[in-house]
Scaffold this active site. Structure first.
Site, PDB file in Angstrom:
ATOM      1  N   GLU A 110       4.734  31.126  19.643  1.00 45.99           N
ATOM      2  CA  GLU A 110       5.909  30.365  20.093  1.00 45.99           C
ATOM      3  C   GLU A 110       6.307  29.484  19.027  1.00 45.99           C
ATOM      4  OE1 GLU A 110       6.902  29.225  24.163  1.00 45.99           O
ATOM      5  OE2 GLU A 110       5.890  30.851  24.834  1.00 45.99           O
ATOM      6  N   CYS A 139       9.611  23.212  15.451  1.00 39.22           N
ATOM      7  CA  CYS A 139       8.635  23.075  15.977  1.00 39.22           C
ATOM      8  C   CYS A 139       7.707  24.011  16.000  1.00 39.22           C
ATOM      9  CB  CYS A 139       8.905  22.571  17.385  1.00 39.22           C
ATOM     10  SG  CYS A 139       7.334  22.189  18.464  1.00 39.22           S
ATOM     11  N   CYS A 146      -4.547  27.340  23.186  1.00 40.01           N
ATOM     12  CA  CYS A 146      -4.973  26.034  22.644  1.00 40.01           C
ATOM     13  C   CYS A 146      -6.155  25.973  23.429  1.00 40.01           C
ATOM     14  CB  CYS A 146      -3.816  24.858  22.874  1.00 40.01           C
ATOM     15  SG  CYS A 146      -4.646  23.242  22.347  1.00 40.01           S
ATOM     16  N   CYS A 150      -5.429  20.284  27.833  1.00 36.40           N
ATOM     17  CA  CYS A 150      -4.922  18.884  28.296  1.00 36.40           C
ATOM     18  C   CYS A 150      -4.101  19.332  29.885  1.00 36.40           C
ATOM     19  CB  CYS A 150      -3.704  18.330  27.442  1.00 36.40           C
ATOM     20  SG  CYS A 150      -4.459  17.742  25.777  1.00 36.40           S
ATOM     21  N   CYS A 153      -0.127  20.242  29.998  1.00 36.13           N
ATOM     22  CA  CYS A 153       0.574  21.129  28.951  1.00 36.13           C
ATOM     23  C   CYS A 153       0.352  22.567  29.249  1.00 36.13           C
ATOM     24  CB  CYS A 153      -0.328  20.625  27.799  1.00 36.13           C
ATOM     25  SG  CYS A 153       0.268  21.820  26.280  1.00 36.13           S
ATOM     26  N   SER A 246      -1.552  11.834  20.250  1.00 36.02           N
ATOM     27  CA  SER A 246      -1.159  12.065  21.310  1.00 36.02           C
ATOM     28  C   SER A 246      -2.197  11.107  21.945  1.00 36.02           C
ATOM     29  CB  SER A 246      -1.470  13.447  21.869  1.00 36.02           C
ATOM     30  OG  SER A 246      -0.295  14.312  21.177  1.00 36.02           O
ATOM     31  N   CYS A 365       8.486  20.150  24.672  1.00 41.14           N
ATOM     32  CA  CYS A 365       7.202  19.648  24.357  1.00 41.14           C
ATOM     33  C   CYS A 365       6.224  20.076  25.274  1.00 41.14           C
ATOM     34  CB  CYS A 365       7.146  18.002  24.290  1.00 41.14           C
ATOM     35  SG  CYS A 365       7.089  17.653  22.582  1.00 41.14           S
TER      36      CYS A 365
HETATM   37  N1  SAH Z   1      -2.322  19.501  20.182  1.00 37.11           N
HETATM   38  C1  SAH Z   1      -1.349  18.836  19.611  1.00 37.11           C
HETATM   39  C2  SAH Z   1       0.029  19.135  19.326  1.00 37.11           C
HETATM   40  C3  SAH Z   1       0.861  20.227  20.235  1.00 37.11           C
HETATM   41  S1  SAH Z   1       1.401  19.466  21.820  1.00 37.11           S
HETATM   42  C4  SAH Z   1      -1.095  17.320  20.190  1.00 37.11           C
HETATM   43  O1  SAH Z   1      -1.873  17.431  21.369  1.00 37.11           O
HETATM   44  O2  SAH Z   1      -0.645  16.238  19.824  1.00 37.11           O
HETATM   45  C5  SAH Z   1       2.770  18.375  21.061  1.00 37.11           C
HETATM   46  C6  SAH Z   1       3.216  17.143  22.051  1.00 37.11           C
HETATM   47  O3  SAH Z   1       3.569  17.468  23.406  1.00 37.11           O
HETATM   48  C7  SAH Z   1       1.899  16.516  22.290  1.00 37.11           C
HETATM   49  O4  SAH Z   1       1.865  14.808  22.049  1.00 37.11           O
HETATM   50  C8  SAH Z   1       1.468  16.609  23.537  1.00 37.11           C
HETATM   51  O5  SAH Z   1       0.737  15.758  24.717  1.00 37.11           O
HETATM   52  C9  SAH Z   1       2.959  16.679  24.278  1.00 37.11           C
HETATM   53  N2  SAH Z   1       3.083  17.533  25.593  1.00 37.11           N
HETATM   54  C10 SAH Z   1       2.204  18.241  26.091  1.00 37.11           C
HETATM   55  N3  SAH Z   1       2.805  18.779  27.358  1.00 37.11           N
HETATM   56  C11 SAH Z   1       3.634  17.936  27.618  1.00 37.11           C
HETATM   57  C12 SAH Z   1       4.760  18.037  28.673  1.00 37.11           C
HETATM   58  N4  SAH Z   1       4.525  18.870  29.889  1.00 37.11           N
HETATM   59  N5  SAH Z   1       5.659  17.102  28.766  1.00 37.11           N
HETATM   60  C13 SAH Z   1       5.875  16.152  27.578  1.00 37.11           C
HETATM   61  N6  SAH Z   1       5.190  16.424  26.521  1.00 37.11           N
HETATM   62  C14 SAH Z   1       4.201  17.380  26.551  1.00 37.11           C
END
Ligand code: SAH
Length: 373
Positions: A110, A139, A146, A150, A153, A246, A365
């Site tokens: 994506e 983006c 991944c 997390c 996410c 993050s 995000c």
């Molecule tokens: N793996 C990397 C980049 C991908 S995520 C990272 O963790 O930074 C990009 C950003 O989106 C990160 O800051 C992540 O924590 C945030 N993110 C992930 N899930 C989210 C959600 N449900 N709502 C808001 N931000 C989110």
């Protein structure tokens, strides 16, 4: 002697010749492309033409390059440029476009195009015409899925498949550029995947996006959840890109609760690497802090976060949680967000609140998850 053995004796099995894939041209620099055309017994200036057609004119096949002779085009027709095919495209009312791109092995990745229109100001919620475009941000994803998992996410809730190659990262930017009919101005490595787990391809794609596609390093942001030792490794390249980390929690215990990989990475060590990054590159670090109602959004968390970041050349980006189906978290209400902001202000911590774009297209995000829809 049986009939079968006579047949097998007269027809020995044909040995299977393994086809070695030809590396794609996308991602190569001007000098690499020039070397390549010369190996093909073509004059050096053809390298410049090839570079222009790949990066500026978004050629998808060498047969499209009409400045080359028909005969040569046909003889190299098998050499792949390395572009993906569009599998699905959806647009949110704010003009954000989400793309599902199909890669050569059938995997889907994506990518999101986020326009900012002059007329409506920076926080516009309305789509405009392409001539009103002030900024076009892409983006990009760096992995299919991944492995970091997390808890908040969507990508982390799906299956991790593989790293993306350099050309597969660059292709996403060219796809958005082509689709909008407008130059991409900014890139955020915030799509699917953890860029620092795919550090070599991420770094070489940055090099290509900067030198070949022509996007300034200061307009590139790499977001990472942090992999031990890799922020220092990145710092050694002394790039002028923005590093976004993050963080999401002000202490180790809470961080481990929402980010499983934090078990192997103490918050003090992560912050120490970030300090080294600032020192080695002269660039401030941006800390992303997702606001999860009742989990990490209390004023006491903001005070603790401020203490962690005291004297640090940094900026805190607050991201109110974007809901995903697979998790029970809630987005805090406006008052809660304001109380958090005020607590940071008390400590003079530079901050901003980032309301994600593209929510209506599941393109915000954390909402990216490759599916075949
Ligand atoms: N793996 C990397 C980049 C991908 S995520 C990272 O963790 O930074 C990009 C950003 O989106 C990160 O800051 C992540 O924590 C945030 N993110 C992930 N899930 C989210 C959600 N449900 N709502 C808001 N931000 C989110």
């Amino acid at each position: 002697m049986s009939v079968n053995s006579v047949v097998s004796a007269s027809k020995p099995p044909v040995p299977q010749i393994q086809k070695i894939p030809i590396p794609p041209l996308l991602g190569a620099s001007l000098s690499e492309l020039t070397d390549w055309v010369q190996q093909q017994e073509q004059p050096a200036y053809r390298g410049k033409q090839l570079h222009q057609w790949i990066y500026q004119r978004a050629a998808r096949s060498l047969t499209d390059i009409t400045v080359f002779s028909k005969q040569w085009r046909e003889s190299v027709a098998e050499i792949p440029v390395g572009r993906s095919t569009l599998h699905h495209r959806s647009t949110a009312p704010d003009g954000t476009v989400k793309y599902l791109l199909q890669l050569i092995d059938g995997e889907i990745v994506e990518t999101v195009g986020i326009p900012t229109f002059k007329k409506w100001g920076k926080n516009n919620r309305q789509a405009g015409n392409s001539e009103d475009l002030e900024r076009l941000t892409v983006c990009v994803s760096t992995q299919v899925g991944c492995p970091m998992a997390c808890d908040f996410c969507a990508t982390g809730k799906g299956v991790y498949k593989r790293n993306l190659a350099r050309h597969e990262i660059v292709d996403q930017v060219l796809t958005v550029q082509e689709d909008f009919g407008h130059r991409v101005t900014h890139i955020v490595f915030m799509g699917m995947g953890e860029p620092l787990l795919n550090v070599d391809n991420t770094l070489s794609s940055i090099q290509c996006l900067n030198k070949d596609v022509g996007i300034g390093q200061r307009n590139l942001t790499l977001s990472t959840v942090g992999i031990p030792g890799r922020i220092r490794h990145l710092a050694k390249h002394r790039l002028q890109i923005t590093l976004a980390v993050s963080l999401h929690a002000p202490n180790q215990e809470l961080r481990e609760e929402i980010i499983p990989s934090a078990h192997k990475y103490q918050i003090e060590e992560l912050l120490a690497e970030c300090r080294d990054y600032v020192e080695m590159t002269g660039r401030r670090v941006s800390f992303e802090y997702i606001l999860l109602a009742g989990v990490n959004d209390l004023p006491e968390h903001a005070h603790q976060l401020s203490r962690q970041l005291r004297g640090f050349q940094s900026h805190v980006n607050l991201i109110p949680y974007n809901p995903i189906q697979e998790a029970d978290y809630k987005r805090p209400n406006y008052e809660r967000i304001q109380a958090f902001v005020q607590a940071l202000e008390k400590h003079h911590i530079a901050h901003s609140v980032r309301y994600s774009r593209g929510l209506e297209a599941d393109a915000a995000c954390g909402q990216l998850r490759a599916s075949n829809k």
